[in-house]
Design a protein around this motif. Structure first.
Motif, PDB file in Angstrom:
ATOM      1  N   SER A   1     -10.076   0.297   4.877  1.00  0.00           N
ATOM      2  CA  SER A   1      -9.136   1.113   4.109  1.00  0.00           C
ATOM      3  C   SER A   1      -7.827   1.218   4.890  1.00  0.00           C
ATOM      4  O   SER A   1      -7.804   1.028   6.107  1.00  0.00           O
ATOM      5  CB  SER A   1      -9.711   2.509   3.845  1.00  0.00           C
ATOM      6  N   TYR A   2      -6.772   1.556   4.168  1.00  0.00           N
ATOM      7  CA  TYR A   2      -5.444   1.532   4.768  1.00  0.00           C
ATOM      8  C   TYR A   2      -4.645   2.748   4.298  1.00  0.00           C
ATOM      9  O   TYR A   2      -4.813   3.174   3.162  1.00  0.00           O
ATOM     10  CB  TYR A   2      -4.728   0.223   4.369  1.00  0.00           C
ATOM     11  N   PRO A   3      -3.833   3.307   5.177  1.00  0.00           N
ATOM     12  CA  PRO A   3      -3.537   2.863   6.540  1.00  0.00           C
ATOM     13  C   PRO A   3      -4.654   3.242   7.506  1.00  0.00           C
ATOM     14  O   PRO A   3      -5.345   4.247   7.311  1.00  0.00           O
ATOM     15  CB  PRO A   3      -2.266   3.647   6.878  1.00  0.00           C
TER      16      PRO A   3
ATOM     17  N   GLY B   1      -5.752   9.597   9.885  1.00  0.00           N
ATOM     18  CA  GLY B   1      -5.831   9.003   8.556  1.00  0.00           C
ATOM     19  C   GLY B   1      -4.502   9.148   7.851  1.00  0.00           C
ATOM     20  O   GLY B   1      -3.495   9.525   8.453  1.00  0.00           O
ATOM     21  N   ALA B   2      -4.507   8.863   6.558  1.00  0.00           N
ATOM     22  CA  ALA B   2      -3.264   8.804   5.796  1.00  0.00           C
ATOM     23  C   ALA B   2      -2.490  10.116   5.799  1.00  0.00           C
ATOM     24  O   ALA B   2      -1.267  10.120   5.702  1.00  0.00           O
ATOM     25  CB  ALA B   2      -3.560   8.380   4.361  1.00  0.00           C
ATOM     26  N   ALA B   3      -3.192  11.240   5.910  1.00  0.00           N
ATOM     27  CA  ALA B   3      -2.528  12.538   5.870  1.00  0.00           C
ATOM     28  C   ALA B   3      -2.253  13.109   7.258  1.00  0.00           C
ATOM     29  O   ALA B   3      -1.825  14.255   7.384  1.00  0.00           O
ATOM     30  CB  ALA B   3      -3.366  13.528   5.059  1.00  0.00           C
ATOM     31  N   SER B   4      -2.473  12.338   8.301  1.00  0.00           N
ATOM     32  CA  SER B   4      -2.257  12.821   9.665  1.00  0.00           C
ATOM     33  C   SER B   4      -0.785  13.092   9.925  1.00  0.00           C
ATOM     34  O   SER B   4       0.100  12.472   9.324  1.00  0.00           O
ATOM     35  CB  SER B   4      -2.765  11.788  10.675  1.00  0.00           C
ATOM     36  N   THR B   5      -0.549  14.005  10.842  1.00  0.00           N
ATOM     37  CA  THR B   5       0.808  14.261  11.318  1.00  0.00           C
ATOM     38  C   THR B   5       1.000  13.596  12.670  1.00  0.00           C
ATOM     39  O   THR B   5       0.032  13.192  13.331  1.00  0.00           O
ATOM     40  CB  THR B   5       1.049  15.762  11.470  1.00  0.00           C
ATOM     41  N   ALA B   6       2.249  13.498  13.100  1.00  0.00           N
ATOM     42  CA  ALA B   6       2.521  12.945  14.425  1.00  0.00           C
ATOM     43  C   ALA B   6       1.832  13.777  15.497  1.00  0.00           C
ATOM     44  O   ALA B   6       1.274  13.231  16.464  1.00  0.00           O
ATOM     45  CB  ALA B   6       4.025  12.889  14.669  1.00  0.00           C
TER      46      ALA B   6
ATOM     47  N   GLY C   1       3.516   6.247   2.696  1.00  0.00           N
ATOM     48  CA  GLY C   1       3.502   7.683   2.933  1.00  0.00           C
ATOM     49  C   GLY C   1       3.182   8.051   4.368  1.00  0.00           C
ATOM     50  O   GLY C   1       3.676   9.060   4.896  1.00  0.00           O
ATOM     51  N   PHE C   2       2.362   7.237   5.021  1.00  0.00           N
ATOM     52  CA  PHE C   2       1.964   7.471   6.409  1.00  0.00           C
ATOM     53  C   PHE C   2       3.088   7.102   7.380  1.00  0.00           C
ATOM     54  O   PHE C   2       3.105   7.548   8.526  1.00  0.00           O
ATOM     55  CB  PHE C   2       0.726   6.620   6.699  1.00  0.00           C
TER      56      PHE C   2
ATOM     57  N   CYS D   1       0.836  -1.205   0.000  1.00  0.00           N
ATOM     58  CA  CYS D   1       0.000   0.000   0.000  1.00  0.00           C
ATOM     59  C   CYS D   1       0.872   1.256   0.000  1.00  0.00           C
ATOM     60  O   CYS D   1       1.549   1.538   0.993  1.00  0.00           O
ATOM     61  CB  CYS D   1      -0.910  -0.016   1.230  1.00  0.00           C
ATOM     62  N   PRO D   2       0.870   2.055  -1.082  1.00  0.00           N
ATOM     63  CA  PRO D   2       1.712   3.252  -1.102  1.00  0.00           C
ATOM     64  C   PRO D   2       1.287   4.315  -0.107  1.00  0.00           C
ATOM     65  O   PRO D   2       2.127   5.072   0.399  1.00  0.00           O
ATOM     66  CB  PRO D   2       1.589   3.749  -2.549  1.00  0.00           C
TER      67      PRO D   2
END
Length: 230
Positions: free
Chosen positions: A177-179, A194-199, A22-23, A17-18
């Motif tokens: 869905s992933y991640p 979600g996938a665009a979350s930051t730390a 990215g995550f 899963c790309p």
């Protein structure tokens, strides 16, 4: 927070899963920032199973998707991965990838997150297909595991059984869905970010959840329950 009281989280990902790739940096930073108060387990998804087990050339959208992920997250896809996409012959098989992750995950003293990252680097940086047992031998060597034991576990039928057990566990958790990052509480498993979350946003979400819930023990034993539907 004492170890026994650490919050239990599950990271649902697929090695092919790309978006999971990215995550990865955000999840790594979150895990390190909160290492004193969380336990993080990793379960494999089944993005490419059954009729979807096909050469990467059958999925031409992946090149454009990769470029978008790089722009949004800043991750770098390697030259080896570029060559693999251009050649188009690597077969995407999530069962094989999950069996490899399971074999590595069972090694004592090895972080499950380290394993997930190393396996994804093999594909998204080096362009190595994840049906190759040599990938898991090399990751075992890199992480200080027993390469022979990992290769044997990967090749055994039990490795595929464990892979499909991961898939079933995520279906029971209603992950589609992933991640996906889940926090386990007495009220069930709830998604964080979600996938665009930051730390930072993941840590803020954890803080909010921990003020209102008490984490329950890890649900990693889910992977040993149920019948294999395949």
């Amino acid at each position: 927070m004492p170890s026994a009281e650490r919050a239990s989280l599950t990271y649902a990902f697929d090695a092919y899963c790309p978006w999971c790739y990215g995550f990865g940096p955000a999840l790594r930073a979150f895990a390190e920032d909160n290492a004193h108060r969380i336990r993080l387990g990793v379960l494999s998804a089944g993005l490419y199973t059954g009729a979807r087990v096909r050469p990467v050339a059958a999925y031409p959208h992946l090149s454009a998707e990769r470029d978008r992920i790089a722009r949004l997250t800043g991750v770098v896809f390697g030259a080896g991965h570029e060559r693999a996409l251009s050649q188009g012959t690597t077969v995407l098989d999530s069962v094989a990838a999950a069996a490899g992750l399971s074999a590595l995950r069972d090694q004592p003293g090895i972080s499950e997150l380290d394993v997930a990252e190393a396996v994804q680097r093999a594909w998204f940086v080096d362009g190595r297909g994840l049906s190759d047992a040599a990938v898991y031998r090399d990751v075992a060597d890199e992480l200080g595991g027993d390469a022979d034991a990992v290769a044997a576990a990967y090749a055994s039928p039990a490795g595929r059984v464990k892979a499909r057990a991961d898939f079933r566990a995520l279906r029971r958790l209603r992950v589609t869905s992933y991640p996906t990052l889940l926090l386990h509480t007495p009220h069930g498993a709830g998604q964080m970010g979600g996938a665009a979350s930051t730390a930072a946003s993941l840590t803020a979400a954890l803080e909010q959840r921990l003020t209102t819930t008490i984490p329950k023990p890890s649900t990693h034993d889910l992977t040993s329950q149920g019948d294999d539907p395949s």
